[in-house]
Scaffold this motif. Structure first.
Motif, PDB file in Angstrom:
ATOM      1  N   ASP A   1      -2.356   7.996   0.893  1.00 37.74           N
ATOM      2  CA  ASP A   1      -3.504   8.486   0.127  1.00 37.74           C
ATOM      3  C   ASP A   1      -3.148   9.624  -0.822  1.00 37.74           C
ATOM      4  O   ASP A   1      -3.926   9.929  -1.736  1.00 37.74           O
ATOM      5  CB  ASP A   1      -4.612   8.949   1.074  1.00 37.74           C
ATOM      6  CG  ASP A   1      -5.292   7.786   1.777  1.00 37.74           C
ATOM      7  OD1 ASP A   1      -5.204   6.657   1.267  1.00 37.74           O
ATOM      8  OD2 ASP A   1      -5.907   8.024   2.839  1.00 37.74           O
TER       9      ASP A   1
ATOM     10  N   ASN B   1      -0.368  -1.012  -4.684  1.00 27.57           N
ATOM     11  CA  ASN B   1      -1.430  -1.272  -3.703  1.00 27.57           C
ATOM     12  C   ASN B   1      -1.960  -2.694  -3.878  1.00 27.57           C
ATOM     13  O   ASN B   1      -3.163  -2.917  -4.030  1.00 27.57           O
ATOM     14  CB  ASN B   1      -2.587  -0.277  -3.859  1.00 27.57           C
ATOM     15  CG  ASN B   1      -2.235   1.112  -3.385  1.00 27.57           C
ATOM     16  OD1 ASN B   1      -2.293   1.411  -2.196  1.00 27.57           O
ATOM     17  ND2 ASN B   1      -1.854   1.957  -4.323  1.00 27.57           N
TER      18      ASN B   1
ATOM     19  N   TRP C   1      -0.688   9.702  -2.908  1.00 23.68           N
ATOM     20  CA  TRP C   1       0.000   9.250  -4.117  1.00 23.68           C
ATOM     21  C   TRP C   1      -0.853   9.540  -5.347  1.00 23.68           C
ATOM     22  O   TRP C   1      -2.073   9.371  -5.325  1.00 23.68           O
ATOM     23  CB  TRP C   1       0.291   7.752  -4.044  1.00 23.68           C
ATOM     24  CG  TRP C   1       1.677   7.452  -3.541  1.00 23.68           C
ATOM     25  CD1 TRP C   1       2.205   7.833  -2.356  1.00 23.68           C
ATOM     26  CD2 TRP C   1       2.696   6.712  -4.228  1.00 23.68           C
ATOM     27  NE1 TRP C   1       3.495   7.374  -2.253  1.00 23.68           N
ATOM     28  CE2 TRP C   1       3.824   6.695  -3.376  1.00 23.68           C
ATOM     29  CE3 TRP C   1       2.765   6.070  -5.455  1.00 23.68           C
ATOM     30  CZ2 TRP C   1       5.014   6.049  -3.722  1.00 23.68           C
ATOM     31  CZ3 TRP C   1       3.940   5.419  -5.799  1.00 23.68           C
ATOM     32  CH2 TRP C   1       5.049   5.425  -4.954  1.00 23.68           C
TER      33      TRP C   1
ATOM     34  N   ALA D   1       0.845  -1.195   0.000  1.00 24.32           N
ATOM     35  CA  ALA D   1       0.000   0.000   0.000  1.00 24.32           C
ATOM     36  C   ALA D   1       0.877   1.241   0.000  1.00 24.32           C
ATOM     37  O   ALA D   1       2.057   1.184   0.360  1.00 24.32           O
ATOM     38  CB  ALA D   1      -0.922   0.019   1.218  1.00 24.32           C
ATOM     39  N   VAL D   2       0.301   2.362  -0.438  1.00 28.07           N
ATOM     40  CA  VAL D   2       0.986   3.649  -0.405  1.00 28.07           C
ATOM     41  C   VAL D   2       0.059   4.682   0.222  1.00 28.07           C
ATOM     42  O   VAL D   2      -1.149   4.461   0.337  1.00 28.07           O
ATOM     43  CB  VAL D   2       1.409   4.106  -1.826  1.00 28.07           C
ATOM     44  CG1 VAL D   2       2.492   3.204  -2.389  1.00 28.07           C
ATOM     45  CG2 VAL D   2       0.209   4.169  -2.757  1.00 28.07           C
TER      46      VAL D   2
ATOM     47  N   HIS E   1      -2.054  -5.003  -1.690  1.00 29.86           N
ATOM     48  CA  HIS E   1      -2.639  -5.498  -0.430  1.00 29.86           C
ATOM     49  C   HIS E   1      -2.124  -6.892  -0.083  1.00 29.86           C
ATOM     50  O   HIS E   1      -2.823  -7.683   0.552  1.00 29.86           O
ATOM     51  CB  HIS E   1      -4.165  -5.495  -0.497  1.00 29.86           C
ATOM     52  CG  HIS E   1      -4.747  -4.127  -0.263  1.00 29.86           C
ATOM     53  ND1 HIS E   1      -5.997  -3.925   0.262  1.00 29.86           N
ATOM     54  CD2 HIS E   1      -4.245  -2.878  -0.471  1.00 29.86           C
ATOM     55  CE1 HIS E   1      -6.242  -2.626   0.358  1.00 29.86           C
ATOM     56  NE2 HIS E   1      -5.189  -1.978  -0.085  1.00 29.86           N
TER      57      HIS E   1
ATOM     58  N   SER F   1      -7.541  -0.878 -13.511  1.00 29.72           N
ATOM     59  CA  SER F   1      -7.051  -0.362 -12.237  1.00 29.72           C
ATOM     60  C   SER F   1      -7.731  -1.030 -11.052  1.00 29.72           C
ATOM     61  O   SER F   1      -8.933  -1.318 -11.086  1.00 29.72           O
ATOM     62  CB  SER F   1      -7.264   1.148 -12.154  1.00 29.72           C
ATOM     63  OG  SER F   1      -6.672   1.685 -10.987  1.00 29.72           O
ATOM     64  N   THR F   2      -6.946  -1.275 -10.002  1.00 28.03           N
ATOM     65  CA  THR F   2      -7.490  -1.793  -8.756  1.00 28.03           C
ATOM     66  C   THR F   2      -8.332  -0.730  -8.045  1.00 28.03           C
ATOM     67  O   THR F   2      -8.139   0.474  -8.254  1.00 28.03           O
ATOM     68  CB  THR F   2      -6.351  -2.252  -7.821  1.00 28.03           C
ATOM     69  OG1 THR F   2      -6.902  -2.750  -6.601  1.00 28.03           O
ATOM     70  CG2 THR F   2      -5.423  -1.092  -7.480  1.00 28.03           C
TER      71      THR F   2
ATOM     72  N   ASN G   1      -8.187  -0.691  -4.764  1.00 27.71           N
ATOM     73  CA  ASN G   1      -7.583  -0.704  -3.428  1.00 27.71           C
ATOM     74  C   ASN G   1      -6.926   0.610  -3.021  1.00 27.71           C
ATOM     75  O   ASN G   1      -6.849   0.935  -1.850  1.00 27.71           O
ATOM     76  CB  ASN G   1      -6.517  -1.799  -3.343  1.00 27.71           C
ATOM     77  CG  ASN G   1      -7.121  -3.189  -3.342  1.00 27.71           C
ATOM     78  OD1 ASN G   1      -8.278  -3.366  -2.992  1.00 27.71           O
ATOM     79  ND2 ASN G   1      -6.338  -4.174  -3.755  1.00 27.71           N
ATOM     80  N   GLY G   2      -6.395   1.362  -4.010  1.00 29.22           N
ATOM     81  CA  GLY G   2      -5.555   2.497  -3.683  1.00 29.22           C
ATOM     82  C   GLY G   2      -6.272   3.837  -3.697  1.00 29.22           C
ATOM     83  O   GLY G   2      -7.497   3.910  -3.766  1.00 29.22           O
ATOM     84  N   PRO G   3      -5.492   4.928  -3.638  1.00 28.45           N
ATOM     85  CA  PRO G   3      -6.058   6.279  -3.725  1.00 28.45           C
ATOM     86  C   PRO G   3      -6.898   6.439  -4.986  1.00 28.45           C
ATOM     87  O   PRO G   3      -6.563   5.900  -6.050  1.00 28.45           O
ATOM     88  CB  PRO G   3      -4.807   7.168  -3.760  1.00 28.45           C
ATOM     89  CG  PRO G   3      -3.742   6.357  -3.098  1.00 28.45           C
ATOM     90  CD  PRO G   3      -4.024   4.935  -3.463  1.00 28.45           C
TER      91      PRO G   3
ATOM     92  N   ASP H   1      -3.600   2.186 -10.928  1.00 25.48           N
ATOM     93  CA  ASP H   1      -2.679   1.187 -10.409  1.00 25.48           C
ATOM     94  C   ASP H   1      -3.221  -0.196 -10.739  1.00 25.48           C
ATOM     95  O   ASP H   1      -4.378  -0.491 -10.424  1.00 25.48           O
ATOM     96  CB  ASP H   1      -2.559   1.388  -8.891  1.00 25.48           C
ATOM     97  CG  ASP H   1      -1.513   0.531  -8.231  1.00 25.48           C
ATOM     98  OD1 ASP H   1      -0.456   0.330  -8.842  1.00 25.48           O
ATOM     99  OD2 ASP H   1      -1.742   0.078  -7.088  1.00 25.48           O
TER     100      ASP H   1
END
Length: 335
Positions: free
Chosen positions: A161, A229, A163, A158-159, A231, A198-199, A201-203, A208
């Motif tokens: 928020d 991200n 990003w 994860a990175v 996970h 894109s997932t 999961n991320g921002p 991503d």
């Protein structure tokens, strides 16, 4: 020389990690002072570690009781403190990137040229990783024929928020941009960045994963998956397809366990686990070389070359085109 007296500017997470690393694990140097662009915070870190604190990093850099500098600030401050270190006649280790933009890196190159010697090492720690070193030795041996294709991955659990799309290249895949250039021993000719699905999961503003495609001047094609991200775990892969063999990065050096009707091994969760030994070797090498008055790691020109390629990749992402990677002529100081 007795212990190298090191002043560290930038007392965030990686800066504090380097203070602990140098002062408790490595030989030949000690971080004796620190400072931070946020002056009061730097003073609090100095108190925590029992070292001298400076409210203004420039005062620390110019202090005659400091032999060398480590710069671990946020990226926008790198140029200021690296140039100040060169002006003070002090060797400096700068975490990647050397500077935020390629033209700023070029200013640092020009300052070294004016000083008449290399003084800067850039923190591309992957060059010190045993897996990458083995891959480079295998390619250089010629035993397996020429490298033709590289398939790489840079996966992270994860990175933060904040990003955005630019950070996938400029904060993540820059490591591949440098280490693969070093591994193959040649510069890049073109860069491209393409998207897959894109997932979620991320921002919300981050697409991503992304895939960066680089072509070297001799025609080696490289693809790098950046999935920041996932996970899951921290997973670095590098596969080199040669004329006569396929070479792969070693797997994590954890034991294999069979239990509960399952078999497997532990995985890394962050870069500090995965590259712990490389970080140690990198900083130890810098201390040793600095005490001998030389630079033998990634230098200022390498920092410039990385940012040129990263800028081309970022433009390629923004325009969804293939972009040329165009470097200035390499100065004699770096040949």
């Amino acid at each position: 020389m007795s212990d190298l007296r090191i002043g560290l500017v930038g007392t965030g997470g990686i800066g504090r990690t380097h203070i602990e690393r140098v002062n408790t694990k490595l030989q030949g140097g000690k971080v004796v002072a620190c400072a931070d662009p946020a002056g009061a915070f730097g003073l609090s870190v100095a108190e925590k570690f029992g070292i001298k604190g400076y409210e203004d990093p420039i005062d620390m850099i110019n202090d005659s009781k400091i032999d060398a500098i480590m710069c671990t600030t946020a990226d926008p401050f790198h140029k200021k403190y690296v140039l100040a270190s060169i002006k003070a006649g002090k060797y400096v280790f700068c975490e990647k990137p050397l500077a935020a933009k390629a033209d700023e890196c070029k200013e640092i190159v020009e300052a070294e040229i004016a000083a008449g010697k290399q003084m800067v090492q850039v923190g591309f720690m992957r060059r010190y990783d045993e897996g990458y070193k083995q891959l480079k030795a295998a390619v250089q041996s010629g035993k397996y024929g020429e490298a033709l294709l590289l398939h790489c991955a840079h996966r992270n659990p994860a990175v933060p928020d904040d990003w955005d799309n630019s950070m996938a290249v400029e904060n993540s895949m820059v490591h591949e941009i440098d280490v693969l250039r070093w591994l193959l021993g040649e510069d890049y000719a073109t860069a491209q960045v393409v998207y897959g699905k894109s997932t979620n999961n991320g921002p919300k503003d981050l697409h991503d994963p992304q895939i960066m495609i680089l072509t070297t001047k001799s025609g080696v094609r490289i693809d790098v998956e950046s999935f920041v991200n996932n996970h899951k775990d921290y997973d670095i892969k590098c596969e080199i397809v040669c004329d006569g063999a396929v070479l792969n990065m070693p797997e994590p050096n954890y034991i294999s366990v069979s239990a509960g009707a399952q078999k497997g091994r532990k995985q890394y969760t962050d870069c500090f686990q995965r590259f712990a030994d490389a970080y140690d070797a990198e900083i130890q090498s810098w201390i040793n070389a600095t005490k001998e008055g030389r630079v033998d790691g990634p230098n200022a020109w390498d920092g410039y070359a990385c940012q040129v390629a990263a800028a081309a990749a970022s433009k390629a992402r923004e325009t969804q085109t293939v972009q040329p990677v165009v470097y200035d002529e390499k100065p004699e100081l770096y040949k």
